[in-house]
Design a protein around this motif. Structure first.
Motif, PDB file in Angstrom:
ATOM      1  N   ILE A  10      36.595  32.735  26.175  1.00  0.00           N
ATOM      2  CA  ILE A  10      36.866  32.429  27.576  1.00  0.00           C
ATOM      3  C   ILE A  10      36.743  30.927  27.754  1.00  0.00           C
ATOM      4  N   ASN A  12      37.440  27.420  30.388  1.00  0.00           N
ATOM      5  CA  ASN A  12      37.645  26.959  31.752  1.00  0.00           C
ATOM      6  C   ASN A  12      38.978  26.211  31.838  1.00  0.00           C
ATOM      7  N   TRP A  34      27.348  33.080  26.367  1.00  0.00           N
ATOM      8  CA  TRP A  34      27.857  32.341  27.522  1.00  0.00           C
ATOM      9  C   TRP A  34      27.342  30.914  27.426  1.00  0.00           C
ATOM     10  N   TRP A  60      26.602  39.113  36.029  1.00  0.00           N
ATOM     11  CA  TRP A  60      27.371  38.385  37.043  1.00  0.00           C
ATOM     12  C   TRP A  60      27.373  39.106  38.383  1.00  0.00           C
ATOM     13  N   ASN A  75      36.903  44.276  31.336  1.00  0.00           N
ATOM     14  CA  ASN A  75      37.974  43.608  32.078  1.00  0.00           C
ATOM     15  C   ASN A  75      37.439  42.814  33.277  1.00  0.00           C
ATOM     16  N   LEU A  76      36.207  43.089  33.712  1.00  0.00           N
ATOM     17  CA  LEU A  76      35.575  42.297  34.761  1.00  0.00           C
ATOM     18  C   LEU A  76      34.691  41.199  34.161  1.00  0.00           C
ATOM     19  N   TYR A  77      34.001  41.519  33.120  1.00  0.00           N
ATOM     20  CA  TYR A  77      33.016  40.615  32.530  1.00  0.00           C
ATOM     21  C   TYR A  77      33.659  39.434  31.806  1.00  0.00           C
ATOM     22  N   CYS A  78      34.783  39.648  31.179  1.00  0.00           N
ATOM     23  CA  CYS A  78      35.411  38.635  30.325  1.00  0.00           C
ATOM     24  C   CYS A  78      36.310  37.696  31.129  1.00  0.00           C
ATOM     25  N   LYS A  79      35.709  37.004  32.080  1.00  0.00           N
ATOM     26  CA  LYS A  79      36.418  36.033  32.917  1.00  0.00           C
ATOM     27  C   LYS A  79      35.566  34.776  33.027  1.00  0.00           C
ATOM     28  N   ASP A  80      36.161  33.695  33.469  1.00  0.00           N
ATOM     29  CA  ASP A  80      35.423  32.447  33.626  1.00  0.00           C
ATOM     30  C   ASP A  80      34.603  32.468  34.913  1.00  0.00           C
ATOM     31  N   TRP A  81      33.488  33.190  34.878  1.00  0.00           N
ATOM     32  CA  TRP A  81      32.567  33.201  36.015  1.00  0.00           C
ATOM     33  C   TRP A  81      31.712  31.944  36.030  1.00  0.00           C
TER      34      TRP A  81
END
Length: 110
Positions: A10, A12, A34, A60, A75-81
């Motif tokens: 992931i 930015n 992370w 998150w 599919n929710l966790y693997c994002k640029d939070w």
């Protein structure tokens, strides 16, 4: 047919890596790291079949309540939070400690 592991990186908008994890059959499985925007690791743990197993994990859903029901669904966790979280702290020091959960052998440590 046995599915291979899929490495997820992931990044930015600047191309910096903020997360590295592995999926197996669409679920988090294996090492998950992370990083903050300075490229320093803030959590590192092992998932097993989509669930935290051993190490530290960022939940998150403590920052984004919409994730509460399934905070570790890939599919929710693997994002640029990371970027969203850090932008929300522009006037204060960014600390991840209130998002971190610790697990040992699949058991959450309070």
């Amino acid at each position: 047919m046995k599915k291979e592991n899929e490495q997820i990186t992931i990044k930015n908008d600047n191309g910096d890596i903020v997360g590295e994890m592995t999926l197996k059959n669409g679920a988090l499985n294996g090492l998950c790291i992370w990083y903050n925007s300075n490229q320093n690791p803030v959590s590192c743990g092992l998932f097993s079949d989509g669930e935290p197993y051993t190490g530290t994990f960022i939940d998150w859903s403590k920052f984004i309540p919409d994730l509460e029901k399934e905070p570790y669904r890939s599919n929710l966790y693997c994002k640029d939070w990371v970027t969203m979280f850090e932008i929300s702290h522009l006037s204060t020091e960014v600390r991840y400690n209130h998002l971190i959960e610790t697990y040992i052998n699949g058991q959450k440590i309070d």
